[in-house]
Design a protein around this motif. Structure first.
Motif, PDB file in Angstrom:
ATOM      1  N   GLN A  35       0.810  -1.216   0.000  1.00  0.00           N
ATOM      2  CA  GLN A  35       0.000   0.000   0.000  1.00  0.00           C
ATOM      3  C   GLN A  35       0.850   1.277   0.000  1.00  0.00           C
ATOM      4  O   GLN A  35       0.350   2.359   0.263  1.00  0.00           O
ATOM      5  CB  GLN A  35      -0.946  -0.002   1.197  1.00  0.00           C
ATOM      6  CG  GLN A  35      -1.980  -1.107   1.105  1.00  0.00           C
ATOM      7  CD  GLN A  35      -2.853  -1.147   2.328  1.00  0.00           C
ATOM      8  OE1 GLN A  35      -3.417  -0.135   2.728  1.00  0.00           O
ATOM      9  NE2 GLN A  35      -2.970  -2.314   2.935  1.00  0.00           N
ATOM     10  N   ALA A  36       2.128   1.126  -0.332  1.00  0.00           N
ATOM     11  CA  ALA A  36       3.020   2.283  -0.361  1.00  0.00           C
ATOM     12  C   ALA A  36       3.248   2.793  -1.781  1.00  0.00           C
ATOM     13  O   ALA A  36       4.236   3.466  -2.054  1.00  0.00           O
ATOM     14  CB  ALA A  36       4.352   1.936   0.292  1.00  0.00           C
ATOM     15  N   ALA A  37       2.324   2.522  -2.680  1.00  0.00           N
ATOM     16  CA  ALA A  37       2.468   3.001  -4.062  1.00  0.00           C
ATOM     17  C   ALA A  37       2.464   4.524  -4.129  1.00  0.00           C
ATOM     18  O   ALA A  37       2.922   5.099  -5.118  1.00  0.00           O
ATOM     19  CB  ALA A  37       1.355   2.424  -4.932  1.00  0.00           C
ATOM     20  N   GLU A  38       1.974   5.185  -3.078  1.00  0.00           N
ATOM     21  CA  GLU A  38       1.990   6.652  -3.047  1.00  0.00           C
ATOM     22  C   GLU A  38       3.414   7.180  -3.219  1.00  0.00           C
ATOM     23  O   GLU A  38       3.630   8.215  -3.862  1.00  0.00           O
ATOM     24  CB  GLU A  38       1.388   7.167  -1.737  1.00  0.00           C
ATOM     25  CG  GLU A  38       2.067   6.651  -0.494  1.00  0.00           C
ATOM     26  CD  GLU A  38       1.230   6.800   0.775  1.00  0.00           C
ATOM     27  OE1 GLU A  38       1.846   6.973   1.834  1.00  0.00           O
ATOM     28  OE2 GLU A  38      -0.015   6.744   0.714  1.00  0.00           O
ATOM     29  N   LEU A  66       2.214  11.583   2.194  1.00  0.00           N
ATOM     30  CA  LEU A  66       2.362  10.130   2.225  1.00  0.00           C
ATOM     31  C   LEU A  66       1.499   9.586   3.363  1.00  0.00           C
ATOM     32  O   LEU A  66       2.001   9.188   4.411  1.00  0.00           O
ATOM     33  CB  LEU A  66       3.838   9.751   2.434  1.00  0.00           C
ATOM     34  CG  LEU A  66       4.821  10.297   1.403  1.00  0.00           C
ATOM     35  CD1 LEU A  66       6.255   9.994   1.812  1.00  0.00           C
ATOM     36  CD2 LEU A  66       4.512   9.747   0.024  1.00  0.00           C
ATOM     37  N   PRO A  67       0.173   9.579   3.196  1.00  0.00           N
ATOM     38  CA  PRO A  67      -0.704   9.217   4.309  1.00  0.00           C
ATOM     39  C   PRO A  67      -0.477   7.820   4.872  1.00  0.00           C
ATOM     40  O   PRO A  67      -0.513   7.627   6.092  1.00  0.00           O
ATOM     41  CB  PRO A  67      -2.111   9.368   3.745  1.00  0.00           C
ATOM     42  CG  PRO A  67      -1.964   9.565   2.288  1.00  0.00           C
ATOM     43  CD  PRO A  67      -0.562   9.928   1.997  1.00  0.00           C
ATOM     44  N   TYR A  68      -0.235   6.849   4.005  1.00  0.00           N
ATOM     45  CA  TYR A  68      -0.048   5.479   4.499  1.00  0.00           C
ATOM     46  C   TYR A  68       1.289   5.349   5.229  1.00  0.00           C
ATOM     47  O   TYR A  68       1.352   4.808   6.332  1.00  0.00           O
ATOM     48  CB  TYR A  68      -0.125   4.481   3.348  1.00  0.00           C
ATOM     49  CG  TYR A  68       0.071   3.050   3.790  1.00  0.00           C
ATOM     50  CD1 TYR A  68      -0.870   2.423   4.594  1.00  0.00           C
ATOM     51  CD2 TYR A  68       1.199   2.333   3.412  1.00  0.00           C
ATOM     52  CE1 TYR A  68      -0.700   1.116   5.016  1.00  0.00           C
ATOM     53  CE2 TYR A  68       1.379   1.024   3.826  1.00  0.00           C
ATOM     54  CZ  TYR A  68       0.429   0.420   4.629  1.00  0.00           C
ATOM     55  OH  TYR A  68       0.602  -0.880   5.043  1.00  0.00           O
ATOM     56  N   VAL A 109      -2.434  11.328  -3.812  1.00  0.00           N
ATOM     57  CA  VAL A 109      -2.141  10.009  -4.368  1.00  0.00           C
ATOM     58  C   VAL A 109      -1.934   9.015  -3.229  1.00  0.00           C
ATOM     59  O   VAL A 109      -1.066   9.208  -2.378  1.00  0.00           O
ATOM     60  CB  VAL A 109      -0.870  10.044  -5.246  1.00  0.00           C
ATOM     61  CG1 VAL A 109      -0.526   8.656  -5.754  1.00  0.00           C
ATOM     62  CG2 VAL A 109      -1.055  11.006  -6.400  1.00  0.00           C
ATOM     63  N   SER A 110      -2.742   7.964  -3.212  1.00  0.00           N
ATOM     64  CA  SER A 110      -2.573   6.892  -2.240  1.00  0.00           C
ATOM     65  C   SER A 110      -3.349   5.679  -2.718  1.00  0.00           C
ATOM     66  O   SER A 110      -4.321   5.813  -3.454  1.00  0.00           O
ATOM     67  CB  SER A 110      -3.074   7.311  -0.857  1.00  0.00           C
ATOM     68  OG  SER A 110      -2.800   6.285   0.081  1.00  0.00           O
ATOM     69  N   ASN A 111      -2.917   4.503  -2.315  1.00  0.00           N
ATOM     70  CA  ASN A 111      -3.663   3.293  -2.654  1.00  0.00           C
ATOM     71  C   ASN A 111      -4.047   2.507  -1.402  1.00  0.00           C
ATOM     72  O   ASN A 111      -4.389   1.341  -1.487  1.00  0.00           O
ATOM     73  CB  ASN A 111      -2.864   2.408  -3.620  1.00  0.00           C
ATOM     74  CG  ASN A 111      -1.632   1.802  -2.975  1.00  0.00           C
ATOM     75  OD1 ASN A 111      -0.996   2.411  -2.123  1.00  0.00           O
ATOM     76  ND2 ASN A 111      -1.283   0.596  -3.383  1.00  0.00           N
ATOM     77  N   VAL A 116      -8.305   5.700   8.261  1.00  0.00           N
ATOM     78  CA  VAL A 116      -7.772   6.463   9.393  1.00  0.00           C
ATOM     79  C   VAL A 116      -6.578   7.309   8.944  1.00  0.00           C
ATOM     80  O   VAL A 116      -6.294   8.349   9.539  1.00  0.00           O
ATOM     81  CB  VAL A 116      -7.397   5.517  10.557  1.00  0.00           C
ATOM     82  CG1 VAL A 116      -6.217   4.616  10.213  1.00  0.00           C
ATOM     83  CG2 VAL A 116      -7.115   6.317  11.819  1.00  0.00           C
ATOM     84  N   ALA A 117      -5.893   6.915   7.886  1.00  0.00           N
ATOM     85  CA  ALA A 117      -4.749   7.674   7.388  1.00  0.00           C
ATOM     86  C   ALA A 117      -5.166   9.058   6.891  1.00  0.00           C
ATOM     87  O   ALA A 117      -4.348   9.966   6.813  1.00  0.00           O
ATOM     88  CB  ALA A 117      -4.046   6.902   6.270  1.00  0.00           C
TER      89      ALA A 117
END
Length: 198
Positions: A35-38, A66-68, A109-111, A116-117
């Motif tokens: 889930q770090a594709a951001e 980078l929310p995740y 951008v996040s996947n 909660v992020a």
């Protein structure tokens, strides 16, 4: 590279509040997080030929958070995840570019599916989506929490990041693929009950 006609120009916010690249040092295993594709997406956007350095020339605005990764690192570089996201939310609320469109031309951008992020950013993201959710009509044992939390509307699907160990194993096996076309699946599949059987 030259700017390509027909593709939108974009500006990436800069400054201490938006620069979260230092978090990668606090979570050095980020390349193994699906889930770090951001991170990879932003790495491709920073040198992209459609990027403009003047916000006045931009058609779209990228918020390079980078929310995740921030959620995973927790406290890092003297701030918690909540504090980092709150600072970004405050900065966006005072951005003339965000205010003039209500954020309709802004991208995060996040996947990750971990809502909660995005808690501190949620009030600002009424015109955006970050997740792809299962069909709410499918019967299930518990509440469809993820679907109920899909409070945003517009989406660009970002794939999960491939685990480098899988890539290394394929290279070591020297498996040559005769395929010339990648496979793309669109739709939904209720996988959870099937996975529970194993």
């Amino acid at each position: 590279m030259a700017v390509q006609a027909g593709l939108p120009s974009f500006y990436i916010y800069s400054g201490e509040v938006y620069d979260q690249t230092g978090l990668l040092e606090c979570w050095p295993s980020w390349p193994y997080e699906d889930q770090a594709a951001e991170v990879r997406m932003l790495m491709q956007l920073w040198p992209h030929p459609q990027r403009v350095l003047s916000p006045e020339s931009a058609e779209l605005f990228v918020v390079p958070v980078l929310p995740y990764i921030s959620l995973l690192t927790g406290e890092c570089l003297g701030r918690t995840h909540e504090a980092r996201m709150s600072l970004v939310a405050d900065a966006l609320q005072h951005s003339q570019y965000f205010m003039r469109s209500g954020g309709r031309d802004h991208l995060v951008v996040s996947n990750t599916f971990r809502t909660v992020a995005f808690r501190a950013l949620k009030p600002l993201l009424v015109n955006a989506t970050f997740g792809w959710f299962e069909d709410p009509a499918v019967p299930r044992g518990g509440p469809n929490t993820l679907y109920r939390q899909a409070f945003w509307r517009c989406t660009v699907v970002v794939p999960y990041q491939a685990n480098p160990f899988c890539m290394q194993q394929r290279a070591l096996r020297n498996v040559a693929s005769g395929r010339t076309t990648s496979v793309f699946f669109q739709g939904s599949w209720e996988a959870a009950p099937r996975l529970r059987r194993y």
